[in-house]
Scaffold this motif. Sequence first.
Motif, PDB file in Angstrom:
ATOM      1  N   HIS A   1       0.801  -1.228   0.000  1.00 60.67           N
ATOM      2  CA  HIS A   1       0.000   0.000   0.000  1.00 60.67           C
ATOM      3  C   HIS A   1       0.835   1.280   0.000  1.00 60.67           C
ATOM      4  O   HIS A   1       0.360   2.326  -0.440  1.00 60.67           O
ATOM      5  N   PHE A   2       2.078   1.218   0.482  1.00 60.23           N
ATOM      6  CA  PHE A   2       2.882   2.425   0.671  1.00 60.23           C
ATOM      7  C   PHE A   2       4.206   2.339  -0.076  1.00 60.23           C
ATOM      8  O   PHE A   2       4.748   1.260  -0.294  1.00 60.23           O
TER       9      PHE A   2
ATOM     10  N   HIS B   1       6.979  -4.647   6.210  1.00 60.73           N
ATOM     11  CA  HIS B   1       7.258  -5.285   4.921  1.00 60.73           C
ATOM     12  C   HIS B   1       5.971  -5.584   4.161  1.00 60.73           C
ATOM     13  O   HIS B   1       5.904  -5.433   2.936  1.00 60.73           O
ATOM     14  N   ARG B   2       4.950  -6.011   4.891  1.00 62.23           N
ATOM     15  CA  ARG B   2       3.682  -6.386   4.239  1.00 62.23           C
ATOM     16  C   ARG B   2       3.025  -5.191   3.558  1.00 62.23           C
ATOM     17  O   ARG B   2       2.525  -5.300   2.430  1.00 62.23           O
ATOM     18  N   VAL B   3       3.011  -4.049   4.231  1.00 63.97           N
ATOM     19  CA  VAL B   3       2.275  -2.907   3.686  1.00 63.97           C
ATOM     20  C   VAL B   3       3.093  -2.093   2.690  1.00 63.97           C
ATOM     21  O   VAL B   3       2.541  -1.235   1.998  1.00 63.97           O
ATOM     22  N   LEU B   4       4.403  -2.368   2.600  1.00 65.21           N
ATOM     23  CA  LEU B   4       5.240  -1.666   1.624  1.00 65.21           C
ATOM     24  C   LEU B   4       5.152  -2.311   0.246  1.00 65.21           C
ATOM     25  O   LEU B   4       5.029  -3.525   0.118  1.00 65.21           O
ATOM     26  N   ARG B   5       5.251  -1.487  -0.768  1.00 64.28           N
ATOM     27  CA  ARG B   5       5.344  -1.996  -2.131  1.00 64.28           C
ATOM     28  C   ARG B   5       6.749  -2.535  -2.401  1.00 64.28           C
ATOM     29  O   ARG B   5       7.703  -2.152  -1.720  1.00 64.28           O
ATOM     30  N   PRO B   6       6.897  -3.412  -3.383  1.00 65.89           N
ATOM     31  CA  PRO B   6       8.249  -3.879  -3.743  1.00 65.89           C
ATOM     32  C   PRO B   6       9.177  -2.701  -4.023  1.00 65.89           C
ATOM     33  O   PRO B   6       8.799  -1.734  -4.696  1.00 65.89           O
ATOM     34  N   GLY B   7      10.381  -2.776  -3.476  1.00 70.96           N
ATOM     35  CA  GLY B   7      11.328  -1.685  -3.637  1.00 70.96           C
ATOM     36  C   GLY B   7      11.081  -0.507  -2.713  1.00 70.96           C
ATOM     37  O   GLY B   7      11.792   0.503  -2.799  1.00 70.96           O
ATOM     38  N   GLY B   8      10.083  -0.627  -1.814  1.00 68.76           N
ATOM     39  CA  GLY B   8       9.749   0.463  -0.913  1.00 68.76           C
ATOM     40  C   GLY B   8      10.820   0.731   0.124  1.00 68.76           C
ATOM     41  O   GLY B   8      11.645  -0.129   0.444  1.00 68.76           O
ATOM     42  N   LEU B   9      10.809   1.939   0.645  1.00 69.09           N
ATOM     43  CA  LEU B   9      11.770   2.380   1.653  1.00 69.09           C
ATOM     44  C   LEU B   9      11.094   2.451   3.018  1.00 69.09           C
ATOM     45  O   LEU B   9       9.912   2.788   3.116  1.00 69.09           O
ATOM     46  N   TYR B  10      11.859   2.163   4.066  1.00 64.10           N
ATOM     47  CA  TYR B  10      11.378   2.479   5.410  1.00 64.10           C
ATOM     48  C   TYR B  10      12.521   2.960   6.281  1.00 64.10           C
ATOM     49  O   TYR B  10      13.654   2.524   6.154  1.00 64.10           O
ATOM     50  N   GLN B  11      12.174   3.900   7.130  1.00 66.15           N
ATOM     51  CA  GLN B  11      13.132   4.601   7.969  1.00 66.15           C
ATOM     52  C   GLN B  11      12.721   4.364   9.422  1.00 66.15           C
ATOM     53  O   GLN B  11      11.552   4.556   9.779  1.00 66.15           O
ATOM     54  N   LEU B  12      13.667   3.941  10.257  1.00 70.20           N
ATOM     55  CA  LEU B  12      13.288   3.633  11.638  1.00 70.20           C
ATOM     56  C   LEU B  12      14.424   3.919  12.606  1.00 70.20           C
ATOM     57  O   LEU B  12      15.575   4.023  12.227  1.00 70.20           O
ATOM     58  N   THR B  13      14.036   4.045  13.859  1.00 72.39           N
ATOM     59  CA  THR B  13      14.996   4.056  14.944  1.00 72.39           C
ATOM     60  C   THR B  13      14.816   2.777  15.751  1.00 72.39           C
ATOM     61  O   THR B  13      13.705   2.263  15.889  1.00 72.39           O
TER      62      THR B  13
END
Length: 230
Positions: free
Chosen positions: A112-113, A138-150
Amino acid sequence: MTTPNTDGSTTAHRHWDEVWKTGDGRADWSTVDPWVADTVALLRDRKVRDVLDLACGVGRHAVFFARSGFTCWAVDASDTAIEQSRVAAAEAGVDVDLRIGPMSHLPYPDDHFDYVLAYNAIYHGDRDAVRGHVREIHRVLRPGGLYQLTMLSRRNHNHGKGIEVGPGAFVQPEATDDKVHPHFYCDAAELIAINEPAALLRAHDEEHSAPGSFHWHCLFELPEEAGGTG
């Protein structure tokens, strides 16, 4: 005193729900973190459109993303957080899709994101809980999606304090803050392992406002072929 949670589950939102009810409690969490703001150029370069602020608190980053031109969703397990985020969005004159929900079961469909921010969020709980939070990202991200976390570093001054409720996870029964709830701490190798199959693009370990408050700051990318299954 709040009864400590020693079962390893994610319950810190109960503490933060009370914090968000006061102006003083919200004040320290109303300014956009520069590390997050600095990522906008990359997101635009990557043609990111749909973003999620996971465990959004009082909405500082969600409002920032919406004002920066992204289509923004935000979720938090705290009712008060969502109420305050709604006020912040209205005052800023932006639209943010705000929902109440746990990190373990995000209220969104697969793929979705384009990008997810999880700032001071997913380390609440034991290692199994944290892995579950990552799987949901991982589930809600699209393939190749980015995520930023602490993530909490094992260099953090609270690592090892209190009762160990699982490998790397601790509860401090005498705490007056959210440390009465489980917090998970990791080193670099475990940080990478927990986030597989995502690729680590950037990481640094730095203190937040208090001396010794070391957190990992990370940017991950899902593989193009992974899809949203985690």
